[in-house]
Design an enzyme around this catalytic site. Structure first.
Site, PDB file in Angstrom:
ATOM      1  N   LYS A  71     106.735  -8.979 104.333  1.00  0.00           N
ATOM      2  CA  LYS A  71     106.630  -8.572 105.738  1.00  0.00           C
ATOM      3  C   LYS A  71     107.499  -7.359 106.032  1.00  0.00           C
ATOM      4  CE  LYS A  71     105.795 -13.224 107.615  1.00  0.00           C
ATOM      5  NZ  LYS A  71     104.675 -13.212 108.545  1.00  0.00           N
ATOM      6  N   ASN A 116     100.901 -22.252 107.502  1.00  0.00           N
ATOM      7  CA  ASN A 116     102.087 -21.552 107.994  1.00  0.00           C
ATOM      8  C   ASN A 116     101.989 -21.282 109.486  1.00  0.00           C
ATOM      9  OD1 ASN A 116     102.165 -18.451 108.785  1.00  0.00           O
ATOM     10  ND2 ASN A 116     100.440 -18.716 107.371  1.00  0.00           N
ATOM     11  N   PHE A 120     105.316 -14.159 112.960  1.00  0.00           N
ATOM     12  CA  PHE A 120     105.719 -12.739 112.880  1.00  0.00           C
ATOM     13  C   PHE A 120     107.243 -12.567 112.823  1.00  0.00           C
ATOM     14  CE2 PHE A 120     101.678 -11.013 115.266  1.00  0.00           C
ATOM     15  CZ  PHE A 120     100.900 -11.372 114.174  1.00  0.00           C
ATOM     16  N   SER A 181      96.270 -13.583 114.000  1.00  0.00           N
ATOM     17  CA  SER A 181      97.200 -14.635 113.588  1.00  0.00           C
ATOM     18  C   SER A 181      97.157 -15.773 114.602  1.00  0.00           C
ATOM     19  CB  SER A 181      98.626 -14.087 113.516  1.00  0.00           C
ATOM     20  OG  SER A 181      99.530 -15.173 113.485  1.00  0.00           O
ATOM     21  N   ASN A 183      99.518 -17.801 115.115  1.00  0.00           N
ATOM     22  CA  ASN A 183     100.881 -18.266 115.361  1.00  0.00           C
ATOM     23  C   ASN A 183     101.650 -17.525 116.444  1.00  0.00           C
ATOM     24  OD1 ASN A 183     100.535 -20.177 113.285  1.00  0.00           O
ATOM     25  ND2 ASN A 183     100.834 -18.537 111.797  1.00  0.00           N
ATOM     26  N   THR A 184     101.005 -16.608 117.115  1.00  0.00           N
ATOM     27  CA  THR A 184     101.596 -15.977 118.293  1.00  0.00           C
ATOM     28  C   THR A 184     100.722 -16.401 119.469  1.00  0.00           C
ATOM     29  OG1 THR A 184     102.489 -14.097 117.059  1.00  0.00           O
ATOM     30  CG2 THR A 184     102.102 -13.758 119.410  1.00  0.00           C
ATOM     31  N   LYS A 219      92.031  -6.642 111.425  1.00  0.00           N
ATOM     32  CA  LYS A 219      92.000  -7.906 110.667  1.00  0.00           C
ATOM     33  C   LYS A 219      91.499  -9.027 111.561  1.00  0.00           C
ATOM     34  CE  LYS A 219      94.716 -10.759 107.535  1.00  0.00           C
ATOM     35  NZ  LYS A 219      95.917 -10.790 106.690  1.00  0.00           N
ATOM     36  N   THR A 247      89.488 -12.352 105.567  1.00  0.00           N
ATOM     37  CA  THR A 247      89.922 -12.861 106.850  1.00  0.00           C
ATOM     38  C   THR A 247      91.401 -13.244 106.839  1.00  0.00           C
ATOM     39  OG1 THR A 247      89.553 -15.221 106.362  1.00  0.00           O
ATOM     40  CG2 THR A 247      87.663 -13.982 107.177  1.00  0.00           C
ATOM     41  N   ASN A 248      91.875 -13.547 108.025  1.00  0.00           N
ATOM     42  CA  ASN A 248      93.194 -14.149 108.205  1.00  0.00           C
ATOM     43  C   ASN A 248      93.092 -15.661 107.913  1.00  0.00           C
ATOM     44  OD1 ASN A 248      95.912 -14.489 109.101  1.00  0.00           O
ATOM     45  ND2 ASN A 248      95.634 -12.771 110.496  1.00  0.00           N
ATOM     46  N   THR A 249      94.137 -16.398 108.213  1.00  0.00           N
ATOM     47  CA  THR A 249      94.128 -17.856 108.001  1.00  0.00           C
ATOM     48  C   THR A 249      93.245 -18.531 109.053  1.00  0.00           C
ATOM     49  OG1 THR A 249      96.085 -18.020 109.390  1.00  0.00           O
ATOM     50  CG2 THR A 249      96.453 -17.892 107.017  1.00  0.00           C
TER      51      THR A 249
HETATM   52  C1  FMN Z   1     103.001 -17.640 104.659  1.00  0.00           C
HETATM   53  C2  FMN Z   1     101.934 -16.701 105.116  1.00  0.00           C
HETATM   54  C3  FMN Z   1     102.268 -15.690 106.014  1.00  0.00           C
HETATM   55  C4  FMN Z   1     101.287 -14.803 106.446  1.00  0.00           C
HETATM   56  N1  FMN Z   1     101.650 -13.794 107.298  1.00  0.00           N
HETATM   57  C5  FMN Z   1     100.706 -12.908 107.701  1.00  0.00           C
HETATM   58  C6  FMN Z   1     101.067 -11.833 108.555  1.00  0.00           C
HETATM   59  O1  FMN Z   1     102.220 -11.654 108.920  1.00  0.00           O
HETATM   60  N2  FMN Z   1     100.079 -10.995 108.939  1.00  0.00           N
HETATM   61  C7  FMN Z   1      98.774 -11.135 108.533  1.00  0.00           C
HETATM   62  O2  FMN Z   1      97.928 -10.322 108.898  1.00  0.00           O
HETATM   63  N3  FMN Z   1      98.420 -12.141 107.707  1.00  0.00           N
HETATM   64  C8  FMN Z   1      99.344 -13.008 107.284  1.00  0.00           C
HETATM   65  N4  FMN Z   1      98.977 -14.026 106.449  1.00  0.00           N
HETATM   66  C9  FMN Z   1      97.556 -14.182 106.062  1.00  0.00           C
HETATM   67  C10 FMN Z   1      97.249 -13.555 104.711  1.00  0.00           C
HETATM   68  O3  FMN Z   1      97.480 -12.173 104.741  1.00  0.00           O
HETATM   69  C11 FMN Z   1      95.775 -13.809 104.314  1.00  0.00           C
HETATM   70  O4  FMN Z   1      94.926 -13.140 105.219  1.00  0.00           O
HETATM   71  C12 FMN Z   1      95.407 -15.299 104.313  1.00  0.00           C
HETATM   72  O5  FMN Z   1      96.480 -16.085 103.854  1.00  0.00           O
HETATM   73  C13 FMN Z   1      94.177 -15.584 103.442  1.00  0.00           C
HETATM   74  O6  FMN Z   1      94.385 -15.235 102.104  1.00  0.00           O
HETATM   75  P1  FMN Z   1      94.874 -16.296 100.970  1.00  0.00           P
HETATM   76  O7  FMN Z   1      93.984 -17.483 101.053  1.00  0.00           O
HETATM   77  O8  FMN Z   1      94.763 -15.521  99.679  1.00  0.00           O
HETATM   78  O9  FMN Z   1      96.284 -16.628 101.294  1.00  0.00           O
HETATM   79  C14 FMN Z   1      99.944 -14.928 105.995  1.00  0.00           C
HETATM   80  C15 FMN Z   1      99.622 -15.951 105.085  1.00  0.00           C
HETATM   81  C16 FMN Z   1     100.592 -16.823 104.642  1.00  0.00           C
HETATM   82  C17 FMN Z   1     100.214 -17.913 103.668  1.00  0.00           C
END
Ligand code: FMN
Length: 344
Positions: A71, A116, A120, A181, A183-184, A219, A247-249
């Site tokens: 980060k 998670n 941020f 995200s 989480n915000t 994103k 994608t994001n989570t």
């Molecule tokens: C612990 C953790 C923190 C993350 N923090 C961010 C973040 O700050 N910004 C963001 O755009 N995505 C964040 N992500 C999402 C990842 O960039 C990614 O989009 C998501 O985890 C899917 O990919 P993966 O299955 O390979 O982890 C985070 C994921 C994890 C597991």
């Protein structure tokens, strides 16, 4: 070495502690003469056929590190030795902020997943920009993932994204606007058409006014409906985005093998890793088809093997990123994917 030796130890520790331990040790090890060369010999696999040009940037290979791992851009030089084609730093907010209270990162080993709610946590844009300006490895492509501070109301969110953009504009190669995200509080509401157009227009205006505009990407969450994805494509055209990160989570807890009581006990957060794979690929395929392949997509979500990487690329991703697969499989995953892509 990672899976039989390192991972079993790391997985006995609290997930965030393990993350910091890996970070600190990689940093320390990289200062020992010869270690970067050793890491490169072990992990850094490059081949001319892996190179690709996407939104005007020349990537040595298509496998990147997703946002959230580094980060604060403290480890970019060390990560460069592990064979990544690019690293996305952030999410960075204008002001530093601590993120949510711990614990906020959890493993679901049975599902090879993570949950998670980091929120941020980051050092703030000025500190991160200064750090990037000092980095040694100038070749590694860096993406700058930007977000808003928790205390900034959504009506003023655009100001935060513009501030983050301005702070990082000289030190990153492309930008990602993160409104996905979970989480915000309220952040994902910014994915709605009207606020999103306004926000992206403001960042894009500043961007286009610069001598060297940067590729600007958005994103998105995997939880959007088809009609919301259609809106995203329209918005991308209207605001002249260079691409999407998909994608994001996810906030979904469907199709998990972990004990439901345990999953529920973890509380809110974004789920990543294997259970996200299929949905993320579906989103990429939909966006690729609907845009006639005209909008570059960075595909992320549940890539834990070379086959998973291929699936994303075949669905239409121009580049891929991983995070959770890196935790479960270790650094050799990057070269494993790249070697497999060379074999064809
Ligand atoms: C612990 C953790 C923190 C993350 N923090 C961010 C973040 O700050 N910004 C963001 O755009 N995505 C964040 N992500 C999402 C990842 O960039 C990614 O989009 C998501 O985890 C899917 O990919 P993966 O299955 O390979 O982890 C985070 C994921 C994890 C597991």
């Amino acid at each position: 070495m990672y899976k039989p030796l390192v991972k079993p130890i790391l997985f006995t520790l609290d997930a965030e502690r393990a993350h910091h331990l890996v970070f600190d040790n990689l940093r320390r090890a990289a200062r020992v003469p010869g270690t970067p060369t050793l890491l490169r010999a072990l992990y850094d696999f490059q081949h001319p056929s892996l190179a690709r040009e996407v939104f005007g940037l020349k990537f040595p290979n298509p496998v990147g590190l997703a946002a959230g791992f580094d980060k604060n851009a403290v480890l970019t030089d060390e990560l460069a030795t592990l064979g990544f084609g690019f690293v996305e730093i952030g999410t960075v907010t204008p002001l530093p902020q601590p993120g949510n209270p711990q614990p906020r990162l959890f493993r679901l080993p049975q599902d090879e997943a993570l949950v998670n709610r980091m929120g941020f946590n980051n050092d703030g844009a000025a500190v991160v920009a200064a750090r990037l300006a000092r980095r040694a490895n100038r070749q590694l492509i860096i993406g700058g993932n930007i977000g808003k501070n928790k205390d900034t109301p959504n009506e003023r969110a655009a100001e935060d994204y513009v501030a983050g953009f301005e702070a990082l504009a000289e030190v990153v190669d492309y930008f990602v606007v993160n409104v996905s995200s979970p989480n915000t509080p309220g952040l994902r509401e910014l994915q709605e058409k009207k606020p999103l157009i306004q926000l992206l227009q403001q960042v894009q205006q500043r961007n286009q006014a610069r001598a060297r505009p940067r590729p600007l990407l958005l994103k998105i969450a995997p939880d959007l409906t088809d009609s919301q994805l259609d809106d995203i494509l329209e918005i991308a055209r209207e605001t002249q985005l260079s691409g999407l990160v998909a994608t994001n989570t996810t906030i979904s807890r469907d199709n998990l093998s972990s004990e439901p009581g345990y999953v529920a006990s973890l509380g809110a957060g974004g789920l990543s890793g294997k259970p996200l794979r299929a949905r993320a690929t579906e989103v990429i395929r939909y966006l690729h088809r609907k845009s006639d392949g005209g909008l570059p997509i960075i595909g992320a979500g549940g890539i834990h093997s070379a086959a998973d990487a291929r699936e994303k690329l075949e669905a239409g991703a121009a580049l891929i990123q991983l995070y959770t697969g890196f935790i479960y499989e270790g650094p050799a995953l990057v070269s494993r994917i790249n070697r497999s892509l060379v074999r064809g």
